[in-house]
Write an enzyme that holds these catalytic residues in place. Structure first.
Site, mmCIF file in Angstrom:
data_model
loop_
_atom_site.group_PDB
_atom_site.id
_atom_site.type_symbol
_atom_site.label_atom_id
_atom_site.label_comp_id
_atom_site.label_asym_id
_atom_site.label_seq_id
_atom_site.Cartn_x
_atom_site.Cartn_y
_atom_site.Cartn_z
ATOM 1 N N GLU A 114 0.849 -1.199 0.000
ATOM 2 C CA GLU A 114 0.000 0.000 0.000
ATOM 3 C C GLU A 114 0.880 1.242 0.000
ATOM 4 O O GLU A 114 2.068 1.146 0.285
ATOM 5 C CB GLU A 114 -0.873 0.018 1.275
ATOM 6 C CG GLU A 114 -1.791 -1.171 1.395
ATOM 7 C CD GLU A 114 -2.412 -1.288 2.782
ATOM 8 O OE1 GLU A 114 -2.108 -0.454 3.656
ATOM 9 O OE2 GLU A 114 -3.191 -2.230 2.988
ATOM 10 N N LYS A 116 2.027 4.704 1.857
ATOM 11 C CA LYS A 116 2.024 5.201 3.232
ATOM 12 C C LYS A 116 1.603 6.662 3.187
ATOM 13 O O LYS A 116 2.355 7.530 2.718
ATOM 14 C CB LYS A 116 3.400 5.045 3.876
ATOM 15 C CG LYS A 116 3.383 5.379 5.358
ATOM 16 C CD LYS A 116 4.635 4.854 6.043
ATOM 17 C CE LYS A 116 4.552 4.984 7.543
ATOM 18 N NZ LYS A 116 4.485 6.346 8.024
ATOM 19 N N ASP A 118 0.672 10.344 4.442
ATOM 20 C CA ASP A 118 1.223 11.194 5.497
ATOM 21 C C ASP A 118 0.100 12.010 6.137
ATOM 22 O O ASP A 118 -0.161 13.142 5.748
ATOM 23 C CB ASP A 118 2.277 12.113 4.880
ATOM 24 C CG ASP A 118 3.274 12.561 5.920
ATOM 25 O OD1 ASP A 118 3.172 12.110 7.085
ATOM 26 O OD2 ASP A 118 4.158 13.361 5.576
ATOM 27 N N TYR A 229 -7.185 1.282 6.014
ATOM 28 C CA TYR A 229 -6.168 0.287 5.670
ATOM 29 C C TYR A 229 -5.905 -0.774 6.731
ATOM 30 O O TYR A 229 -5.051 -1.627 6.548
ATOM 31 C CB TYR A 229 -4.847 0.994 5.348
ATOM 32 C CG TYR A 229 -4.401 1.982 6.406
ATOM 33 C CD1 TYR A 229 -4.095 1.569 7.707
ATOM 34 C CD2 TYR A 229 -4.291 3.337 6.118
ATOM 35 C CE1 TYR A 229 -3.703 2.468 8.677
ATOM 36 C CE2 TYR A 229 -3.898 4.245 7.090
ATOM 37 C CZ TYR A 229 -3.610 3.799 8.357
ATOM 38 O OH TYR A 229 -3.234 4.681 9.326
ATOM 39 N N LYS A 317 10.150 3.248 3.021
ATOM 40 C CA LYS A 317 10.006 4.690 2.824
ATOM 41 C C LYS A 317 10.711 5.202 1.573
ATOM 42 O O LYS A 317 11.628 4.570 1.060
ATOM 43 C CB LYS A 317 10.596 5.423 4.048
ATOM 44 C CG LYS A 317 9.963 4.996 5.362
ATOM 45 C CD LYS A 317 8.924 5.962 5.809
ATOM 46 C CE LYS A 317 9.548 6.965 6.710
ATOM 47 N NZ LYS A 317 8.696 7.557 7.700
ATOM 48 N N CYS A 411 8.878 47.871 14.112
ATOM 49 C CA CYS A 411 8.559 47.415 12.762
ATOM 50 C C CYS A 411 9.733 47.731 11.834
ATOM 51 O O CYS A 411 10.175 48.885 11.774
ATOM 52 C CB CYS A 411 7.294 48.112 12.267
ATOM 53 S SG CYS A 411 6.972 47.810 10.525
ATOM 54 N N CYS A 414 8.328 50.651 9.246
ATOM 55 C CA CYS A 414 7.953 52.016 9.638
ATOM 56 C C CYS A 414 8.609 52.458 10.951
ATOM 57 O O CYS A 414 8.520 53.626 11.326
ATOM 58 C CB CYS A 414 6.442 52.153 9.735
ATOM 59 S SG CYS A 414 5.732 51.286 11.144
ATOM 60 N N CYS A 429 2.823 44.869 13.648
ATOM 61 C CA CYS A 429 2.976 46.308 13.598
ATOM 62 C C CYS A 429 1.546 46.847 13.592
ATOM 63 O O CYS A 429 0.754 46.481 12.732
ATOM 64 C CB CYS A 429 3.702 46.682 12.314
ATOM 65 S SG CYS A 429 3.492 48.403 11.866
ATOM 66 N N CYS A 434 1.517 52.112 8.263
ATOM 67 C CA CYS A 434 2.824 51.550 7.923
ATOM 68 C C CYS A 434 2.850 51.244 6.424
ATOM 69 O O CYS A 434 1.944 50.583 5.909
ATOM 70 C CB CYS A 434 3.046 50.264 8.722
ATOM 71 S SG CYS A 434 4.449 49.308 8.153
HETATM 72 S S1 IVH Z 1 -0.788 0.072 8.875
HETATM 73 C C1 IVH Z 1 0.108 -2.190 12.583
HETATM 74 N N1 IVH Z 1 -0.986 1.203 6.537
HETATM 75 O O1 IVH Z 1 1.806 4.977 9.464
HETATM 76 C C2 IVH Z 1 0.131 -1.371 11.383
HETATM 77 N N2 IVH Z 1 -0.285 2.548 8.381
HETATM 78 O O2 IVH Z 1 4.016 4.092 11.410
HETATM 79 C C3 IVH Z 1 -0.741 -0.215 11.495
HETATM 80 N N3 IVH Z 1 0.108 4.895 7.811
HETATM 81 O O3 IVH Z 1 0.210 4.998 12.576
HETATM 82 C C4 IVH Z 1 -0.561 0.767 10.457
HETATM 83 N N4 IVH Z 1 -0.421 4.738 5.680
HETATM 84 O O4 IVH Z 1 -0.659 6.569 10.775
HETATM 85 C C5 IVH Z 1 -0.676 1.386 7.834
HETATM 86 N N5 IVH Z 1 -1.253 2.090 4.402
HETATM 87 C C6 IVH Z 1 -0.939 2.258 5.694
HETATM 88 C C7 IVH Z 1 -0.544 3.498 6.223
HETATM 89 C C8 IVH Z 1 -0.218 3.605 7.564
HETATM 90 C C9 IVH Z 1 -0.029 5.543 6.649
HETATM 91 C C10 IVH Z 1 0.566 5.504 9.086
HETATM 92 C C11 IVH Z 1 -0.346 5.290 10.265
HETATM 93 C C12 IVH Z 1 0.460 4.561 11.283
HETATM 94 C C13 IVH Z 1 1.848 4.862 10.855
HETATM 95 C C14 IVH Z 1 2.723 3.697 11.266
#
Ligand code: IVH
Length: 671
Positions: A114, A116, A118, A229, A317, A411, A414, A429, A434
């Site tokens: 999947e 990740k 943010d 997820y 990552k 400021c 001014c 300010c 100004c």
């Molecule tokens: S699974 C036990 N899947 O990453 C596993 N986490 O460092 C539970 N996150 O707290 C998380 N995308 O906030 C999972 N596709 C994804 C994710 C994901 C983002 C975040 C989530 C989690 C953190 C884990």
């Protein structure tokens, strides 16, 4: 109709609307028009108002209805919410795969890969298909109850979708990531800049700040979304694999990320990783890598966890879009609202294809928190893939020659003293004369979404203000071609073009005119609300605070800022001068509404609606509402346990009506 029939009708309308929410917000493929949707919604609102005994917090009408909280209560997670161990390179992924196979004693493993996202993790709890609780991750064991804020996110189902062969579990805990898209983040910050509020550093902070608001209306106004997820506790359904779980999620109506893939070996994992990486910039939300999960749930259980991370998953990552640079200097800019903003001047550095030379440091607290000094080596990134941001200082590289930065007491433009109001992070300010503020106000006034004066750029505004030709926005309408032609780099033709552009800007819709004034906290949206509520600028200029607060979405801070602005003699003169110069504000040609010109006061408890709903109804019919009884009031609507306002109305001889009479009145008027 008998009550059971009504209840059934309400239920079926709710299901229908939720289905269309799902089509629109989850699948992004609506099957009805907006007006058909509005019609269903209106029908449901009417029935719920008529039969409040059937109201339910999970009704689609209640997504923004909840009142602000005093504080969040805490929620213990049934199963702790873990975090993920990281793999920073290929070797660490190979290592992970080896470990998993060795622990399970197998040679082949299916993984689900999947993206990740943010954002911030939340948990949603459903009992017999109904959403009952939503919480933040917190420390993994205990989070905060943010149920009413999560209700405002339309892609979160309030009730699981039902379809053939799809079981609705007795208890279902779903986990997912709340996030704000890159575009939405940039737009929110753009608005905050206009209204003088501190900016969010990145989409993650914006999402988390928005979801942790005590007032759900604020959350509702932020464009948040979710991808689901993971699972917590599930009772009443037997699942074999993570992929099967994700398929169920989709069928129940949850949003699942489309870049999810079943990978049968390392080769497929690396291929998918490279693919995601190649499209990273085009994905409309920020991702910081991928997540690799063992597909079989029995294997997951066998693998268990170490410390606070599962052994069956790993975050693979991306290298962050981060580069090193040096802070050569910190300068202080002054904005339209007088806000002093420290800006880092950087050694130019290329970040993911864009050269960055400066980065906002937001305010002095941020500088302190990040321990930033002039001369520091720093890591720089682009928040939301756009805005340069100093992530952290590389303290190991300090030589001792770095200098501490202090915010000025005066400021920088001014020279007047600056103030930092208590509880605020920003110094301002307060000299409204100004030059920096004047210039900022003029640039805002002339900007595309305000009065749209083409050709009035920053350089020109600098000259006009520095030479004292323009002191406020109204002076623009008194400029002569000769004055302009005398400026640097101003040919005869461009002077004429600018005069034409200024003349063309004399006719602008009311909402844009309000927005152009640059009232603090009044962005485009609030301007539109004000233009809808007030007939003309003269009415708006004398609006009272309690009347403004009655407009849905306008809070006390905004209301007082509007009153403050129009109270200022100088601002009133500026508006008058513009009108004298021929500025014609365009007002909506509105047909006369049935309750035009009437003012209502509500007191006591109404049985069928909340006071806000009642107010909204009469306002949509053209009437105004007020919180206090005075001679100007035409009707006082008295519910149960009406108190002093009722007494006062009687004393003053103002017409008092009860709920029944009120309903008759608004029905006659067309509701
Ligand atoms: S699974 C036990 N899947 O990453 C596993 N986490 O460092 C539970 N996150 O707290 C998380 N995308 O906030 C999972 N596709 C994804 C994710 C994901 C983002 C975040 C989530 C989690 C953190 C884990």
């Amino acid at each position: 109709m008998d009550k059971t029939k009504i209840k059934e009708k309400i239920e079926s309308l709710r299901r229908e609307i939720e289905y269309h929410n799902y089509r629109y917000y989850v699948l992004d493929s609506p099957v009805i028009t907006d007006s058909e949707y509005d019609r269903l919604m209106r029908e449901l609102i009417e029935l719920e108002e008529k039969y409040p005994e059937f109201l339910s917090p999970n009704s689609p009408t209640q997504r923004i209805g909840a009142k602000p909280l005093e504080e969040f209560s805490t929620v213990a997670h049934t199963i702790p919410m873990l975090s993920l161990a990281n793999a920073m390179n290929k070797d660490e992924v190979i290592e992970f795969d080896k470990r998993v196979k060795k622990l399970l004693g197998v040679h082949e493993i299916d993984y689900v890969m999947e993206v990740k996202i943010d954002g911030l993790a939340v948990e949603l709890v459903y009992i017999n298909g109904e959403f009952v609780l939503g919480s933040t991750r917190g420390d993994g064991f205990v989070g905060e109850d943010i149920t009413q804020n999560l209700r405002t996110i339309k892609s979160i189902p309030m009730r699981l979708l039902e379809s053939e062969h799809v079981v609705i579990p007795e208890r279902l805990e779903v986990r997912g990531e709340i996030y704000m898209g890159k575009k939405e983040f940039l737009e929110l910050n753009r608005q905050r800049e206009i209204t003088g509020e501190p900016l969010f550093a990145n989409p993650r902070n914006a999402a988390s700040g928005s979801v942790r608001q005590l007032d759900p209306k604020i959350t509702a106004s932020r464009k948040l979304n979710i991808f689901c997820y993971a699972m917590g506790q599930i009772i009443g359904i037997d699942l074999k694999t993570h992929m099967e779980f994700l398929d169920y999620l989709k069928k129940w109506g949850f949003r699942v990320n489309p870049y999810t893939k079943l990978c049968r070996n390392l080769e497929e994992i690396f291929e998918h990783y490279n693919f995601i990486k190649s499209i990273r910039d085009e994905i409309p939300y920020e991702i910081d890598g991928t997540v690799i999960k063992v597909n079989r749930l029995d294997y997951q259980a066998q693998l268990g966890q170490v410390s606070r991370s599962p052994r069956w998953a790993i975050a693979y990552k991306f290298e962050a879009h981060e580069e090193q640079s040096i802070i050569k200097d910190i300068i202080v800019g002054v904005g339209r609202t007088g806000a002093l903003t420290p800006v880092a001047i950087l050694d130019p550095v290329n970040i993911g294809g864009v050269v960055v030379e400066r980065a906002t440091l937001h305010n002095e607290d941020e500088i302190k928190r990040k321990d930033i000094m002039i001369g520091d080596h720093v890591i720089v990134t682009r928040a939301g893939d756009v805005i340069p941001e100093v992530v952290r200082v590389i303290t190991e590289k300090r030589t001792g020659s770095e200098r501490t930065f202090f915010m000025p007491d005066k400021c920088p433009v001014c020279g007047e003293p600056v103030v930092r109001p208590e509880g605020e992070a920003i110094r301002r300010c307060v000299n409204i004369n100004c030059p920096a503020q004047i210039k900022g106000r003029i640039i805002h006034f002339a900007s595309k979404r305000a009065m749209d004066i083409e050709g009035l750029g920053e350089k020109l505004v600098d000259q006009l203000v520095d030479k004292g030709i323009v002191k406020d926005v109204s002076d623009l309408y008194y400029l002569t071609k000769e004055q302009l032609a005398n400026l640097e780099r101003m040919a005869d033709k461009s002077a004429q073009n600018l005069i034409d552009a200024i003349n063309n800007s004399k006719k602008r819709p009311f909402n844009r005119f309000i927005y152009a004034l640059g009232i603090r906290h009044v962005g485009e949206h609030i301007s539109t609300l004000l233009a809808e509520r007030y007939k003309n600028i003269e009415e708006l200029m004398v609006a009272k605070e309690d009347e403004l607060i009655n407009i849905p979405e306008i809070g006390p801070e905004v209301a007082s800022s509007i009153v403050f602005f129009f109270h200022d003699e100088k601002n009133r003169q500026t508006i008058e001068k513009m009108i004298k110069a021929g500025v014609k504000i365009e007002y909506k040609e509105e047909g006369k509404k049935p309750l035009d010109g009437l003012i209502f006061v509500f007191t006591g408890t109404l049985k069928r609606f909340t006071r806000d709903e009642a107010k909204r109804m009469v306002e949509s019919l053209g009437a105004k509402t007020s919180n206090s009884v005075s001679k100007k009031i035409n009707f006082v609507v008295a519910g149960e346990e009406a108190g002093s306002k009722l007494d006062k109305a009687k004393q003053m001889g103002i017409k008092v009506i009860d709920e029944e009479e009120f309903i008759r009145m608004i029905k006659e008027a067309g509701i």
